[in-house]
Design an enzyme around this catalytic site. Structure first.
Site, short mmCIF file in Angstrom:
data_model
loop_
_atom_site.label_atom_id
_atom_site.label_comp_id
_atom_site.label_asym_id
_atom_site.label_seq_id
_atom_site.Cartn_x
_atom_site.Cartn_y
_atom_site.Cartn_z
N CYS A 2 67.70 52.43 31.80
CA CYS A 2 67.38 53.94 30.84
C CYS A 2 67.46 55.29 32.06
O CYS A 2 66.38 55.12 33.17
CB CYS A 2 66.00 54.21 30.35
SG CYS A 2 66.95 52.99 28.76
N ARG A 27 71.98 54.61 35.12
CA ARG A 27 71.31 53.72 34.56
C ARG A 27 70.88 53.32 33.16
O ARG A 27 70.57 52.42 32.84
CB ARG A 27 69.39 54.17 34.45
CG ARG A 27 69.74 54.83 36.00
CD ARG A 27 67.37 55.43 36.56
NE ARG A 27 66.75 54.60 35.83
CZ ARG A 27 65.66 53.77 36.56
NH1 ARG A 27 66.23 54.51 37.79
NH2 ARG A 27 64.87 53.19 35.90
N TRP A 75 70.11 52.53 27.86
CA TRP A 75 70.52 51.44 27.83
C TRP A 75 69.94 50.78 26.80
O TRP A 75 68.89 50.17 26.52
CB TRP A 75 70.31 50.63 29.26
CG TRP A 75 71.50 49.35 29.61
CD1 TRP A 75 72.20 48.88 29.99
CD2 TRP A 75 70.56 48.65 28.65
NE1 TRP A 75 73.05 47.84 30.13
CE2 TRP A 75 71.35 47.31 29.54
CE3 TRP A 75 68.80 47.65 28.81
CZ2 TRP A 75 71.49 45.48 29.29
CZ3 TRP A 75 69.04 46.32 28.50
CH2 TRP A 75 70.00 45.00 28.79
N ASN A 101 61.06 55.07 29.05
CA ASN A 101 61.97 53.23 29.54
C ASN A 101 61.03 52.47 29.98
O ASN A 101 59.63 52.49 29.91
CB ASN A 101 62.70 53.99 31.15
CG ASN A 101 63.26 54.89 30.80
OD1 ASN A 101 63.84 54.94 29.64
ND2 ASN A 101 63.19 54.65 32.39
N GLY A 102 61.86 51.13 29.75
CA GLY A 102 60.83 50.15 29.28
C GLY A 102 60.98 49.23 27.94
O GLY A 102 61.73 49.40 27.22
N GLU A 482 78.66 35.53 44.73
CA GLU A 482 79.07 37.19 44.34
C GLU A 482 80.40 37.55 44.55
O GLU A 482 80.34 38.84 43.89
CB GLU A 482 78.75 37.93 46.07
CG GLU A 482 78.63 39.25 46.25
CD GLU A 482 77.82 40.06 45.42
OE1 GLU A 482 76.94 39.20 45.07
OE2 GLU A 482 77.60 41.03 45.07
N LYS A 486 81.13 40.09 40.85
CA LYS A 486 81.66 41.72 41.53
C LYS A 486 82.80 41.20 40.47
O LYS A 486 82.85 42.43 39.83
CB LYS A 486 81.88 41.79 42.71
CG LYS A 486 81.84 43.18 43.31
CD LYS A 486 80.54 43.01 43.59
CE LYS A 486 80.04 43.02 42.58
NZ LYS A 486 77.80 43.33 43.12
N GLU A 489 81.46 41.83 36.29
CA GLU A 489 80.62 42.81 36.00
C GLU A 489 81.87 43.78 35.62
O GLU A 489 81.60 44.60 34.98
CB GLU A 489 79.40 43.53 37.31
CG GLU A 489 80.15 43.15 37.85
CD GLU A 489 78.40 43.81 38.81
OE1 GLU A 489 77.30 44.21 37.99
OE2 GLU A 489 78.11 43.59 39.98
N HIS A 505 84.12 17.89 40.01
CA HIS A 505 83.62 17.78 38.54
C HIS A 505 83.46 17.98 37.42
O HIS A 505 82.41 17.52 36.95
CB HIS A 505 82.41 17.84 39.26
CG HIS A 505 82.02 16.84 41.21
ND1 HIS A 505 81.59 14.93 40.92
CD2 HIS A 505 82.12 17.36 42.20
CE1 HIS A 505 81.99 15.01 42.46
NE2 HIS A 505 81.77 16.34 43.06
N LYS A 604 71.73 49.80 35.93
CA LYS A 604 71.75 50.06 37.28
C LYS A 604 70.41 48.86 38.19
O LYS A 604 70.40 48.82 38.45
CB LYS A 604 71.68 51.44 38.36
CG LYS A 604 71.60 51.47 39.68
CD LYS A 604 73.31 50.65 40.34
CE LYS A 604 72.94 50.27 41.99
NZ LYS A 604 74.02 49.14 42.50
O1 M6R Z 1 67.75 46.49 42.05
P1 M6R Z 1 68.02 45.40 42.37
O2 M6R Z 1 68.86 44.57 43.62
O3 M6R Z 1 66.84 43.98 42.57
O4 M6R Z 1 68.93 44.58 41.46
C1 M6R Z 1 69.50 43.50 41.04
C2 M6R Z 1 70.61 42.83 39.74
O5 M6R Z 1 70.09 43.88 39.03
C3 M6R Z 1 71.48 43.66 41.37
O6 M6R Z 1 71.99 43.38 41.88
C4 M6R Z 1 72.57 43.14 39.41
O7 M6R Z 1 73.32 41.87 39.69
C5 M6R Z 1 74.29 44.57 40.35
N1 M6R Z 1 74.38 44.41 39.04
C6 M6R Z 1 75.28 43.76 40.93
O8 M6R Z 1 75.91 44.03 41.19
#
Ligand code: M6R
Length: 609
Positions: A2, A27, A75, A101-102, A482, A486, A489, A505, A604
């Site tokens: 948000c 955000r 969000w 926000n929150g 990772e 990627k 998402e 396994h 984000k």
């Molecule tokens: O701002 P941060 O690094 O603490 O965020 C952590 C995760 O929310 C962030 O890395 C998220 O997984 C991303 N969308 C990954 O691309």
């Protein structure tokens, strides 16, 4: 998670709020809205979808000019994305409007109380209770009403509130969700992060938890919840506005992938100590004795930062001989972790605002652990509360999928491991070669970026596949995790990262000719065993894409889809291999026409638990 932006000043706030929302859209982008005061009346406009929908709604309406307004991009947490659930929320008498926000954890109890008093709710959100509470508590003084209302809230909030009877001010409150106030001549801008402010002013005040700010066009006064005035420093932020622009790239994500040689160069610059063959990292504020006193490191983080932490674990153990554990921050926080004064709890967070990572930091401090943070966003809550740490200097990362922050985090972790290693067991000569390799990281990344056309072709060939595995061993195992994150998402394909040995396994049962396996098999420890795992996948007819060291002929016979990364030390491979995987994910998502910078359901900065 948000975005809040609010304006009070001499200009018409509507276009300023819209452009602020566009900057904050990364955000949250389910819906957005604006409320502003005109002739002692609050007008509000809301739209589902991107800020451009709100903008066209406003363009079509006969909205009057206003000099004070609040805005929000959402969000969703409570209730689907809808106009009714979009912020700002208004009180029953429409004299108060709130953006939040929150999460308000006790909203159900508050709501039934307020409904019993005749308040008419319009939304399913937790946030709306705040507007009604303020209406109930208002006695001619907005600040007093807001102060009383927040005392009744349990949860996290960043708020901006306006009242039609007091159009000369916006009241902003922070508790667990960031609020920053930009100060300029005859105007003030309140926002949940700097990106909505830096085009107006570089002079900012970061609120602390429990601060209540009374913001007018010409003044910012801050009080605590007991109504006692407190002073907060005005910071000057060093933020290049153009860094938050796409600069000709189709997406922020692609721009940020291609920025990595420069970003990592900035993360490294001035931090290598050539006299002692060590790393400087003055922000860590640890002398040689501190470095040898630490017996254990716990890294707590989420998402991509967690994956960077896993690579950090290998570095710290391998180079410095330091026992290191990596924990999902939420798990660390609630698990009653065993830490002590000889433990260093290291929080990694790009945004520095992730709720679970912040809570882990607070828990570690409370339990007497030493703490430090690796953050990108300067002045973020985690960076401030940790008191010591290392900034990435990666520049603003706007794409929701984290890319340059990851490679900078890993580079910083490598320098940190070098610093610990030099104090504990590494010789001057051992370190020389590593320093040399660290300095070459930008060059190595550049070499991967030069492969982008080839990677794009491979991505196009496999973009239709809806299930993917990524496998690796040693330094390439966290890369597999990772890479899968990627891909899932931004392309919405199902993707999982596994240790290469783990497939047999259980997961191998899923493989068939439509299920690609991406094998991270650069020529470092573990490659030969990974080749065995590649054979196992091929025997199940699974197509295999291989990420190998340039010039390594031993893998060509296993696949037509070979992605090459430059030959380097094993410590650099997780960086270069990840860049290749970022490009693969990007081009798969692009081929599928997905909204790469704002993937569905994501935001984000995750400021809720
Ligand atoms: O701002 P941060 O690094 O603490 O965020 C952590 C995760 O929310 C962030 O890395 C998220 O997984 C991303 N969308 C990954 O691309």
């Amino acid at each position: 998670m948000c975005g809040i932006v609010a304006y009070i000043g001499s200009k018409n706030c509507i276009p300023l709020l819209i452009s602020g929302l566009q900057r904050l859209e990364y955000r949250g982008y389910d819906s957005s809205g604006i409320a502003c005061i005109h002739k002692s009346t609050i007008s509000d406009y809301k739209a589902v979808g991107k800020v451009k929908e709100l903008n066209s709604l406003i363009e079509k309406s006969s909205i009057d000019e206003s000099q004070v307004g609040i805005a929000h991009t959402r969000w969703a947490t409570h209730g689907l994305p809808s106009e009714a659930n979009a912020h700002p929320h208004l009180s029953t008498n429409r004299k108060f409007a709130v953006v939040h926000n929150g999460i308000i954890e006790n909203y159900k109890a508050l709501k039934s109380n307020l409904e019993a008093k005749g308040c008419k709710f319009q939304s399913e959100t937790d946030s709306e209770v705040i507007a009604h509470l303020i209406e109930q508590l208002y006695d001619g003084d907005l600040v007093a009403a807001v102060a009383s209302a927040v005392k009744m809230l349990v949860g996290a909030y960043g708020l901006a509130v306006i009242a039609s009877d007091e159009p000369d001010k916006i009241v902003a409150v922070r508790n667990g969700s960031p609020i920053v106030i930009g100060i300029s001549e005859n105007e003030s801008i309140i926002a949940s992060d700097l990106s909505a402010i830096v085009s107006h002013t570089k002079q900012v005040i970061f609120l602390n938890d429990n601060d209540i700010a009374i913001v007018t066009a010409s003044n910012v006064e801050i009080r605590n919840q007991e109504n006692v005035p407190i002073s907060r420093e005005i910071d000057t932020v060093d933020w290049d506005f153009s860094a938050a622009e796409k600069s000709g790239y189709e997406h922020f994500m692609l721009k940020e992938i291609f920025e990595q040689p420069e970003a990592v160069g900035n993360a490294i610059r001035g931090r290598l100590d050539h006299v002692n063959n060590s790393a400087l990292l003055s922000g860590l504020n640890m002398d040689a004795q501190d470095l040898v006193t630490i017996k254990r490191i716990i890294i707590a983080a989420c998402g991509t930062s967690l994956n960077a932490g896993l690579i950090g674990e290998y570095y710290l153990e391998d180079l410095a001989g330091l026992v290191t554990e990596v924990e999902q921050a939420a798990e660390f926080r609630y698990r009653n972790p065993l830490v002590d004064a000889e433990t260093l709890c290291l929080i990694i967070s790009q945004s520095g605002e992730t709720a679970d990572s912040l809570a882990a930091l607070r828990e570690a401090k409370l339990k007497g652990s030493q703490v430090a943070a690796i953050c990108n966003v300067v002045g973020s809550t985690i960076s401030r509360e940790s008191g010591r740490g290392i900034y990435l200097h990666a520049g603003p990362e706007i794409g929701v999928a984290s890319t340059k922050a990851f490679t900078c985090q890993v580079s910083v972790l490598l320098m940190m491991a070098l610093k610990f290693a030099r104090a504990r067991r590494y010789t001057y000569t051992d370190a020389a070669e590593l320093i040399n390799e660290i300095e070459k990281i930008p060059e190595y990344i550049d070499a991967v970026l030069k492969q982008s056309k080839k990677i794009e072709k491979i991505a196009k060939r496999w973009a239709h596949a809806t299930n993917w595995f990524f496998i690796g061993r040693g330094y390439q195992y966290p890369v597999a995790l990772e890479a899968a994150l990627k891909l899932k998402e931004i392309s919405y394909h199902h993707a999982e990262g596994y240790h290469a040995a783990e497939l047999k396994h259980g997961p191998i049962a899923l493989l068939d000719e439509n299920f690609p396996v991406v094998a991270l098999a650069a020529d470092i420890d573990g490659k030969d065993k990974t080749i065995g795992n590649i054979e196992e996948c091929l025997a199940r007819k699974a197509p295999v894409i291989i990420c190998a060291t340039q010039g390594d002929k031993s893998l060509a016979s296993y696949t037509k889809d070979l992605i090459e990364i430059p030959a380097s030390s094993k410590y650099i491979v997780p960086i270069t291999a990840t860049v290749a995987m970022q490009l693969l994910a990007y081009y798969v998502a692009k081929e599928r026409g997905e909204d790469i910078d704002q993937p569905r359901n994501l935001a984000k900065s995750v400021t809720v638990e």
